[in-house]
Design a protein around this motif. Structure first.
Motif, mmCIF file in Angstrom:
data_model
loop_
_atom_site.group_PDB
_atom_site.id
_atom_site.type_symbol
_atom_site.label_atom_id
_atom_site.label_comp_id
_atom_site.label_asym_id
_atom_site.label_seq_id
_atom_site.Cartn_x
_atom_site.Cartn_y
_atom_site.Cartn_z
ATOM 1 N N ARG A 260 32.636 39.344 40.693
ATOM 2 C CA ARG A 260 33.929 40.012 40.838
ATOM 3 C C ARG A 260 34.822 39.083 41.652
ATOM 4 N NH1 ARG A 260 33.166 45.194 43.950
ATOM 5 N NH2 ARG A 260 32.273 46.025 42.041
ATOM 6 N N VAL A 261 35.859 38.548 41.019
ATOM 7 C CA VAL A 261 36.693 37.566 41.714
ATOM 8 C C VAL A 261 37.941 38.223 42.278
ATOM 9 C CG1 VAL A 261 35.903 35.595 40.351
ATOM 10 C CG2 VAL A 261 37.881 36.921 39.562
ATOM 11 N N SER A 262 38.535 37.566 43.272
ATOM 12 C CA SER A 262 39.767 38.109 43.839
ATOM 13 C C SER A 262 40.972 37.225 43.548
ATOM 14 C CB SER A 262 39.605 38.337 45.340
ATOM 15 O OG SER A 262 39.084 37.177 45.931
ATOM 16 N N GLU B 199 39.744 31.366 41.273
ATOM 17 C CA GLU B 199 38.306 31.484 41.435
ATOM 18 C C GLU B 199 37.625 31.666 40.067
ATOM 19 O OE1 GLU B 199 35.411 34.499 43.860
ATOM 20 O OE2 GLU B 199 37.583 34.715 44.063
ATOM 21 N N SER C 211 37.507 33.873 48.264
ATOM 22 C CA SER C 211 36.365 34.703 48.602
ATOM 23 C C SER C 211 35.911 35.480 47.382
ATOM 24 C CB SER C 211 36.750 35.685 49.704
ATOM 25 O OG SER C 211 37.821 36.481 49.258
ATOM 26 N N THR C 212 34.693 35.191 46.942
ATOM 27 C CA THR C 212 34.114 35.997 45.876
ATOM 28 C C THR C 212 33.729 37.310 46.507
ATOM 29 O OG1 THR C 212 33.244 34.028 44.855
ATOM 30 C CG2 THR C 212 32.252 36.079 44.178
ATOM 31 N N THR C 213 34.257 38.402 45.963
ATOM 32 C CA THR C 213 33.956 39.669 46.600
ATOM 33 C C THR C 213 32.544 40.128 46.280
ATOM 34 O OG1 THR C 213 35.186 40.664 44.793
ATOM 35 C CG2 THR C 213 36.288 40.540 46.899
ATOM 36 N N LEU C 214 32.047 39.721 45.100
ATOM 37 C CA LEU C 214 30.710 40.168 44.724
ATOM 38 C C LEU C 214 30.136 39.216 43.690
ATOM 39 C CD1 LEU C 214 28.648 42.551 44.964
ATOM 40 C CD2 LEU C 214 29.776 43.547 42.994
#
Ligand SMILES: Cc1cc2nc3c(=O)[nH]c(=O)nc-3n(C[C@H](O)[C@H](O)[C@H](O)COP(=O)(O)OP(=O)(O)OC[C@H]3O[C@@H](n4cnc5c(N)ncnc54)[C@H](O)[C@@H]3O)c2cc1C
Ligand code: FES
Ligand code: FES
Lengths: 173, 285
Positions: free
Chosen positions: B10-12, B16, A4-7
């Motif tokens: 902004r990756v988690s 990614e 999941s890309t948060t932003l």
């Protein structure tokens, strides 16, 4: 694997961020390239945060972010999304100067005052980590803050006095 | 000055980040930002996207295990500086951290970012060469381990391939009586090194040097291991003649350029002086 890309924001887009500065939450839309220093000065009006260089060397823009000192010209506003920030404006309480500010005043630790907010915020971090620094530790602790006026001696004296004042007041940072 | 326009992700997870970097060659990882931000403000680079890894969980570790030390990609310079256990086992590591830039830079800058940036005058490379570290890179086809000696390929260039990021830095622990030091010659507080030398020595029971490892920065197009100097120490007692000879060899192995920090002749001579100081400092511990 689920990822999941948060932003994700494009170069021409703006993004809404929430930042807590000196205890108050602010919400604004910013471009990804906006620097934290410009966000604090121009969008929120915290003009104590100065810009003195383009290379991250002068420290005039120093603020406390999530408990550590950072040069706000070296951080993007989007990176500060959700962060807790302390600027010089957040130090004085009820019209009374903070002991570090008093110490700078009493020791005449400024001339033009351009470097002073950054010096004081870095002093805040230094004394938070090391409440009774030696002269050597003070000089090392302020190595990232340049002053073109004072010759540093009175600044070092002010940090020593601030350390003493905080101890007498039993005040923790 | 304002940076040029770029997008922001902004990756988690690092996976990614790898996916994005692999599909967009102009995207760049954002770690501490302490090298990236000045480059952006001076408009020396124009990335399409910055891939912010700062919120990837569990990447800030410095794990000191029995046989190795594992360092996560988000461990900041300051964390090394205040690590008491490192001061007691491998003092050269926190000693390197405390001489990088200034407190604000150390609060954000990362070891992994410094390695990936590969400034030929950066401090970490010298010390990680002396400790024979390796770098775990994560890329589109999984993980691979790159020995530090193969990692730097020239000024500001590394062995990292398309889509690869640094995941972890690993230092194997050496058994026995190990001494270490990093000595940096700088013109003024917070500046990059004129030259920097890291030394790791393993002493035998009779006081002779069983093993030696020397990493040098700012004295060539990339940081290097002073192999001839190491050979001059191994198997010998560290007398002043032996140390002098090793330092002389380190000087001959160096190849610094003339710049604002000094002429190449001056820097070469300083390699000798600083190598000697680093060996003596390690031995005095
Ligand atoms: C005033 C000042 C003084 C300084 N003095 C010194 C000094 O004396 N000695 C010294 O060694 N350094 C010095 N530096 C540089 C500093 O150490 C930086 O922190 C470091 O070089 C880069 O780390 P970073 O985490 O800030 O990386 P960033 O600036 O975020 O990134 C740097 C580069 O590395 C890439 N990158 C970052 N993380 C990864 C990763 N995990 N995988 C792949 N690529 C990655 C980025 O894409 C970028 O290309 C100084 C910097 C400043 C501003
Ligand atoms: S403006 Fe000079 S360090 Fe930020
Ligand atoms: S008081 Fe003028 S720069 Fe410091």
């Amino acid at each position: 694997m689920v990822m999941s890309t948060t932003l994700k924001v494009g170069p021409e887009e703006r993004v809404r961020i929430r930042v807590r500065v000196n205890g108050v939450w602010y919400e604004r839309d910013v471009e990804p390239r906006k620097l934290l220093v410009h966000f604090l000065r121009e969008d929120l009006g915290f003009t104590s945060v100065h810009v003195g260089c383009d290379t991250g060397h002068c420290g005039a823009c120093t603020v406390i972010m999530n408990g550590v000192s950072v040069k706000s010209c070296q951080v993007l506003a989007v990176q500060a999304d959700g962060a807790e920030i302390l600027t010089l404006e957040g130090l004085a309480k009820d019209g009374k100067l903070h002991p570090i500010q008093e110490a700078f005043w009493e020791k005449h630790a400024l001339q033009c005052g351009y470097c002073t907010p950054g010096m004081i915020m870095e002093t805040y971090f230094l004394l938070k980590e090391n409440p009774e620094p030696s002269e050597e530790e003070i000089r090392r602790g302020l190595a990232g803050n340049l002053c073109r006026c004072t010759g540093y001696q009175n600044i070092v004296d002010a940090v020593k006095l601030a350390s003493q004042k905080l101890k007498e007041l039993k005040m923790t940072l | 000055m304002y940076p040029p326009k770029f997008g922001y992700v902004r990756v988690s997870s690092l996976e990614e980040a790898v996916n994005i970097l692999n599909s967009d060659e102009n995207a760049k990882v954002l770690a501490g930002g302490q090298s990236l931000m000045p480059l952006l403000k001076l408009r020396l680079i124009k990335p399409s996207y910055l891939v912010d890894i700062n919120r990837v969980p569990n990447l800030s570790y410095i794990n000191i295990e029995r046989d190795r030390i594992r360092i996560g990609a988000l461990a900041r310079h300051h964390q090394f500086e205040i690590n008491k256990e490192l001061w007691s086992i491998y003092p050269a590591i926190p000693e390197t951290a405390m001489q990088i830039g200034d407190p604000q830079v150390r609060n954000l800058g990362t070891m992994a970012g410094s390695l990936a940036h590969a400034d030929p005058a950066a401090d970490w490379p010298a010390t990680l060469i002396a400790f024979r570290a390796s770098i775990t890179a994560l890329g589109p086809s999984g993980e691979r381990v790159i020995p530090i000696d193969d990692f730097f390929t020239g000024p500001f260039s590394t062995a990292l391939g398309k889509g690869e990021v640094i995941k972890e830095i690993v230092i194997s622990r050496v058994e026995g009586n190990v001494k270490s030091a990093y000595v940096k010659l700088e013109r003024k507080a917070g500046d990059f090194a004129v030259v920097g030398v890291a030394v790791m020595l393993k002493l035998g029971g009779d006081g002779s040097i069983e093993d030696a490892s020397i990493g040098i920065t700012a004295a060539g197009p990339k940081p290097f291991r002073a192999r001839e100097a190491e050979k001059a120490l191994i198997g010998r007692k560290p007398t002043s003649d032996v140390i002098e000879d090793a330092a002389e060899k380190a000087m001959r192995e160096s190849n610094p350029i003339s710049d604002i920090r000094g002429s190449s002749d001056y820097k070469r001579y300083m390699v000798k002086v600083i190598t000697k100081r680093a060996i003596n400092k390690a031995l005095s511990r």
